[in-house]
Design a protein around this motif. Structure first.
Motif, PDB file in Angstrom:
ATOM      1  N   ALA A 315       0.830  -1.211   0.000  1.00  0.00           N
ATOM      2  CA  ALA A 315       0.000   0.000   0.000  1.00  0.00           C
ATOM      3  C   ALA A 315       0.859   1.252   0.000  1.00  0.00           C
ATOM      4  CB  ALA A 315      -0.935  -0.018   1.212  1.00  0.00           C
ATOM      5  N   GLN A 316       1.902   1.275   0.819  1.00  0.00           N
ATOM      6  CA  GLN A 316       2.790   2.436   0.862  1.00  0.00           C
ATOM      7  C   GLN A 316       3.605   2.543  -0.424  1.00  0.00           C
ATOM      8  OE1 GLN A 316       2.914   4.981   2.832  1.00  0.00           O
ATOM      9  NE2 GLN A 316       4.649   5.883   1.753  1.00  0.00           N
ATOM     10  N   HIS A 317       4.018   1.417  -0.964  1.00  0.00           N
ATOM     11  CA  HIS A 317       4.742   1.391  -2.240  1.00  0.00           C
ATOM     12  C   HIS A 317       3.887   2.019  -3.334  1.00  0.00           C
ATOM     13  CE1 HIS A 317       6.413  -0.482  -5.925  1.00  0.00           C
ATOM     14  NE2 HIS A 317       7.558  -0.517  -5.266  1.00  0.00           N
ATOM     15  N   GLN A 318       2.611   1.645  -3.380  1.00  0.00           N
ATOM     16  CA  GLN A 318       1.705   2.181  -4.401  1.00  0.00           C
ATOM     17  C   GLN A 318       1.482   3.674  -4.209  1.00  0.00           C
ATOM     18  OE1 GLN A 318       0.642   0.740  -7.098  1.00  0.00           O
ATOM     19  NE2 GLN A 318      -0.553   2.525  -7.740  1.00  0.00           N
ATOM     20  N   LYS A 319       1.412   4.120  -2.969  1.00  0.00           N
ATOM     21  CA  LYS A 319       1.224   5.546  -2.696  1.00  0.00           C
ATOM     22  C   LYS A 319       2.373   6.370  -3.262  1.00  0.00           C
ATOM     23  CE  LYS A 319       0.979   8.935   1.044  1.00  0.00           C
ATOM     24  NZ  LYS A 319       1.055   9.148   2.514  1.00  0.00           N
ATOM     25  N   VAL A 320       3.605   5.899  -3.086  1.00  0.00           N
ATOM     26  CA  VAL A 320       4.761   6.619  -3.631  1.00  0.00           C
ATOM     27  C   VAL A 320       4.697   6.662  -5.152  1.00  0.00           C
ATOM     28  CG1 VAL A 320       7.276   6.716  -3.759  1.00  0.00           C
ATOM     29  CG2 VAL A 320       6.178   6.014  -1.630  1.00  0.00           C
ATOM     30  N   LEU A 321       4.357   5.521  -5.778  1.00  0.00           N
ATOM     31  CA  LEU A 321       4.246   5.485  -7.241  1.00  0.00           C
ATOM     32  C   LEU A 321       3.172   6.455  -7.732  1.00  0.00           C
ATOM     33  CD1 LEU A 321       4.520   1.697  -8.186  1.00  0.00           C
ATOM     34  CD2 LEU A 321       6.322   3.432  -8.102  1.00  0.00           C
ATOM     35  N   GLU A 322       2.042   6.514  -7.041  1.00  0.00           N
ATOM     36  CA  GLU A 322       0.970   7.422  -7.455  1.00  0.00           C
ATOM     37  C   GLU A 322       1.415   8.881  -7.380  1.00  0.00           C
ATOM     38  OE1 GLU A 322      -2.260   6.354  -4.917  1.00  0.00           O
ATOM     39  OE2 GLU A 322      -2.790   4.548  -6.077  1.00  0.00           O
ATOM     40  N   GLN A 323       2.189   9.216  -6.383  1.00  0.00           N
ATOM     41  CA  GLN A 323       2.679  10.592  -6.287  1.00  0.00           C
ATOM     42  C   GLN A 323       3.661  10.904  -7.421  1.00  0.00           C
ATOM     43  OE1 GLN A 323       4.088  11.866  -2.474  1.00  0.00           O
ATOM     44  NE2 GLN A 323       2.275  11.157  -1.386  1.00  0.00           N
ATOM     45  N   LEU A 324       4.532   9.953  -7.732  1.00  0.00           N
ATOM     46  CA  LEU A 324       5.488  10.165  -8.827  1.00  0.00           C
ATOM     47  C   LEU A 324       4.758  10.262 -10.162  1.00  0.00           C
ATOM     48  CD1 LEU A 324       8.305   7.671  -7.748  1.00  0.00           C
ATOM     49  CD2 LEU A 324       8.440  10.175  -7.733  1.00  0.00           C
ATOM     50  N   GLN A 325       3.790   9.404 -10.384  1.00  0.00           N
ATOM     51  CA  GLN A 325       3.049   9.421 -11.643  1.00  0.00           C
ATOM     52  C   GLN A 325       2.222  10.693 -11.790  1.00  0.00           C
ATOM     53  OE1 GLN A 325       1.045   5.657 -11.204  1.00  0.00           O
ATOM     54  NE2 GLN A 325       2.951   4.501 -11.518  1.00  0.00           N
ATOM     55  N   ASP A 326       1.651  11.151 -10.692  1.00  0.00           N
ATOM     56  CA  ASP A 326       0.897  12.406 -10.700  1.00  0.00           C
ATOM     57  C   ASP A 326       1.808  13.577 -11.047  1.00  0.00           C
ATOM     58  OD1 ASP A 326      -1.483  14.194  -9.680  1.00  0.00           O
ATOM     59  OD2 ASP A 326       0.278  14.867  -8.537  1.00  0.00           O
ATOM     60  N   LYS A 328       4.676  13.501 -12.723  1.00  0.00           N
ATOM     61  CA  LYS A 328       5.098  13.396 -14.127  1.00  0.00           C
ATOM     62  C   LYS A 328       3.978  13.837 -15.062  1.00  0.00           C
ATOM     63  CE  LYS A 328       7.083  10.096 -17.432  1.00  0.00           C
ATOM     64  NZ  LYS A 328       7.515   8.684 -17.618  1.00  0.00           N
ATOM     65  N   ALA A 329       2.744  13.438 -14.766  1.00  0.00           N
ATOM     66  CA  ALA A 329       1.606  13.812 -15.612  1.00  0.00           C
ATOM     67  C   ALA A 329       1.361  15.314 -15.610  1.00  0.00           C
ATOM     68  CB  ALA A 329       0.351  13.083 -15.135  1.00  0.00           C
ATOM     69  N   LYS A 330       1.774  15.984 -14.527  1.00  0.00           N
ATOM     70  CA  LYS A 330       1.549  17.433 -14.411  1.00  0.00           C
ATOM     71  C   LYS A 330       2.771  18.254 -14.787  1.00  0.00           C
ATOM     72  CE  LYS A 330      -2.047  16.870 -10.897  1.00  0.00           C
ATOM     73  NZ  LYS A 330      -2.409  16.938  -9.461  1.00  0.00           N
ATOM     74  N   GLY A 353      10.917  20.271 -10.955  1.00  0.00           N
ATOM     75  CA  GLY A 353       9.755  20.939 -11.540  1.00  0.00           C
ATOM     76  C   GLY A 353       8.467  20.668 -10.790  1.00  0.00           C
ATOM     77  N   ILE A 354       8.549  20.349  -9.490  1.00  0.00           N
ATOM     78  CA  ILE A 354       7.317  20.119  -8.734  1.00  0.00           C
ATOM     79  C   ILE A 354       6.569  21.445  -8.539  1.00  0.00           C
ATOM     80  CG2 ILE A 354       8.230  18.085  -7.571  1.00  0.00           C
ATOM     81  CD1 ILE A 354       8.429  19.847  -5.004  1.00  0.00           C
ATOM     82  N   THR A 355       5.274  21.351  -8.512  1.00  0.00           N
ATOM     83  CA  THR A 355       4.411  22.529  -8.379  1.00  0.00           C
ATOM     84  C   THR A 355       3.383  22.274  -7.270  1.00  0.00           C
ATOM     85  OG1 THR A 355       2.988  21.633 -10.128  1.00  0.00           O
ATOM     86  CG2 THR A 355       4.667  23.252 -10.780  1.00  0.00           C
ATOM     87  N   PRO A 356       2.757  23.335  -6.751  1.00  0.00           N
ATOM     88  CA  PRO A 356       1.854  23.178  -5.599  1.00  0.00           C
ATOM     89  C   PRO A 356       0.661  22.267  -5.840  1.00  0.00           C
ATOM     90  CG  PRO A 356       2.511  25.475  -5.830  1.00  0.00           C
ATOM     91  CD  PRO A 356       3.014  24.764  -7.053  1.00  0.00           C
ATOM     92  N   ASP A 357       0.268  22.052  -7.107  1.00  0.00           N
ATOM     93  CA  ASP A 357      -0.895  21.205  -7.377  1.00  0.00           C
ATOM     94  C   ASP A 357      -0.554  19.717  -7.410  1.00  0.00           C
ATOM     95  OD1 ASP A 357       0.606  21.591  -9.738  1.00  0.00           O
ATOM     96  OD2 ASP A 357      -1.127  21.111 -10.983  1.00  0.00           O
ATOM     97  N   MET A 358       0.711  19.377  -7.227  1.00  0.00           N
ATOM     98  CA  MET A 358       1.134  17.976  -7.289  1.00  0.00           C
ATOM     99  C   MET A 358       1.037  17.312  -5.924  1.00  0.00           C
ATOM    100  SD  MET A 358       4.519  18.295  -9.709  1.00  0.00           S
ATOM    101  CE  MET A 358       4.413  19.000 -11.364  1.00  0.00           C
ATOM    102  N   LEU A 359       0.651  16.035  -5.916  1.00  0.00           N
ATOM    103  CA  LEU A 359       0.616  15.271  -4.677  1.00  0.00           C
ATOM    104  C   LEU A 359       1.990  15.217  -4.020  1.00  0.00           C
ATOM    105  CD1 LEU A 359      -1.560  12.221  -5.837  1.00  0.00           C
ATOM    106  CD2 LEU A 359      -2.308  14.221  -4.535  1.00  0.00           C
ATOM    107  N   LEU A 360       3.023  15.217  -4.843  1.00  0.00           N
ATOM    108  CA  LEU A 360       4.387  15.128  -4.335  1.00  0.00           C
ATOM    109  C   LEU A 360       4.739  16.333  -3.463  1.00  0.00           C
ATOM    110  CD1 LEU A 360       6.611  12.988  -4.677  1.00  0.00           C
ATOM    111  CD2 LEU A 360       7.543  14.347  -6.542  1.00  0.00           C
TER     112      LEU A 360
END
Length: 455
Positions: A315-326, A328-330, A353-360
């Motif tokens: 579950a934690q592994h997937q959470k990190v991947l979702e933040q990275l994918q989010d 990259k998509a933004k 290039g992270i921005t305030p709208d990113m989960l990361l």
């Protein structure tokens, strides 16, 4: 009797075409049925009366003697930490060994803080026990974090019920079993189970909850504790920013950014989560971050020279991947690593290039990721650093003006050209990262009832 099974995080893998996840079981413990909690609490209440009647110095001596018993199981505890949550053996050994070696000093510090103070010739300030304290501890530092809460609670004259994370039950079972070779019966008890058991414990007839974990869980605890106006001490995670000014020593800032982001596979409440670097030095900073991050070795807890172990569970592994994918998509760019790692590891990853709208940027990541953004205006960087519900720790690297920047950061612990927080200072979060605090005399006294006695 139902059991709680612990799994080796290094062994998580997908089977049946990715439809299912399997892992190797490390061991199991008996789950504490919720209906047995009243009996556990009653035992704690009875034991607490006799425990509180002992002089403060005797409780201190009891606790120190109990911790001496841990020497015999030090290696076993370190091994279990590696097997249950993936921490490499060297770091696990430091965690256990540090807890044992520091116990006499820590106990003495607590005892000093709780000693009755003479205000004048007619007035005393006393620190009296509260009663029964529930300690709910996390999986990422299963010995150290539990110890930071249960030792002051015990020496203050309270009885303690420890509810450890369901991800590290074996560590807690051995830890408490060993201490109880010396402590009086039922002064320290452990209950094993999931979120529902923790919620039932908080809602039960106890006097205080000491918790380290997520913000969401902390809010739930506060709501459940409200009816009894229970005392609370809670550390609720962080989304810690690092500001790197143009005047910073770049090599020092790089070393801190990488080490702080990757320590314990990034599974640390004071991990650096967001790096804001002045655009004038950003290219050099990023180049050096990638070079250093590339040197980190990923592997199992018992492999040689490992810097980054597995993520604690799927579950934690997937959470990190979702933040990275989010991210990259933004529009963020991966300078090192990927956004699609197979279980159970997340390899060293550097994103820019992270921005305030990113989960990361907005959420706590809990993975080995260096997330970078550039700034041209220091006030804008300060604004982004403060734009969070969290406020655990923050760091600034820079020359002249760094202290002025640090003064504007909204965090309970702030560091200038070094990490935030120190062994001889309180562990405290601002905003929604904390409620109360622990460590130092002021923190230890939060496990006691202050009483003014006039003679």
């Amino acid at each position: 009797m139902a059991v709680l099974t612990s799994y080796d995080p290094t062994s998580y893998h997908k089977v049946d075409g990715g439809e299912h996840i399997e892992a190797i079981a490390v061991g199991s413990v008996e789950i504490t049925p919720i209906e047995l909690l009243p009996a556990v609490i009653n035992n704690a209440k009875v034991a607490q009366k006799a425990w509180a009647s002992l002089p403060l110095i005797e409780r201190q001596q009891y606790v120190v003697k109990a911790y001496q018993q841990l020497v015999a199981v030090q290696d076993e505890l370190a091994t279990l930490i590696g097997q249950e949550m993936g921490k490499d053996y060297r770091r696990a050994t430091y965690e256990v060994g540090g807890t044992i070696q520091n116990a006499p000093y820590f106990a003495s510090e607590i005892s000093d803080a709780l000693t009755t103070e003479q205000i004048d010739n007619r007035t005393e300030l006393q620190y009296r026990p509260l009663g029964v304290v529930a300690v709910i501890s996390p999986w990422n530092y299963p010995i150290a974090m539990a110890n930071n809460l249960l030792m002051p609670a015990l020496i203050a004259g309270n009885s303690v019920i420890l509810k450890p994370s369901e991800l590290t039950p074996l560590v807690a079972e051995l830890f408490i079993k060993t201490l109880n070779k010396v402590l009086p019966e039922h002064v320290l008890q452990v209950v094993q189970g999931d979120k529902a058991l923790g919620q039932a414990l908080v809602a039960a007839d106890i006097n205080m909850v000491a918790f380290t974990g997520s913000m969401a869980a902390g809010k739930n605890i506060m709501a459940n504790a409200a009816s009894g106006l229970k005392r609370l001490v809670m550390e609720l995670g962080g989304n810690d920013p690092l500001i790197v000014m143009a005047s910073a020593n770049i090599d020092s800032a790089v070393r801190f950014a990488v080490a702080s982001s990757f320590e314990n596979a990034g599974q640390m409440c004071t991990s650096t989560e967001r790096v804001y670097v002045d655009e004038r030095i950003a290219a050099e900073f990023e180049q050096k971050v990638v070079a250093l991050a590339s040197r980190y070795r990923v592997g199992a807890w018992d492999a040689a020279n490992v810097n980054i172990g597995p993520i604690v569970n799927p579950a934690q592994h997937q959470k990190v991947l979702e933040q990275l994918q989010d991210a990259k998509a933004k529009g963020a760019r991966l300078l090192l690593g990927s956004d699609d790692y197979p279980l159970p590891f997340i390899h060293p990853t550097v994103v820019t290039g992270i921005t305030p709208d990113m989960l990361l940027e907005g959420e706590e990541t809990f993975g080995p990721v260096v997330a970078i953004s550039h700034f041209s205006d220091i006030d804008a960087a300060i604004g982004r650093a403060n734009n969070s519900h969290y406020g655990l720790a923050a760091v600034v690297f820079g020359g002249q003006g760094a202290k002025a920047v640090a003064e504007q950061l909204e965090a309970g612990m702030v560091g200038v050209n070094q990490g935030a927080g120190a062994g001889n200072a309180p562990w405290v979060g601002a905003k929604q990262s904390g409620f109360g605090f622990h460590g130092t005399a002021a923190g230890h006294r939060q496990f006691a009832q202050v009483r003014v006695m006039n003679y």
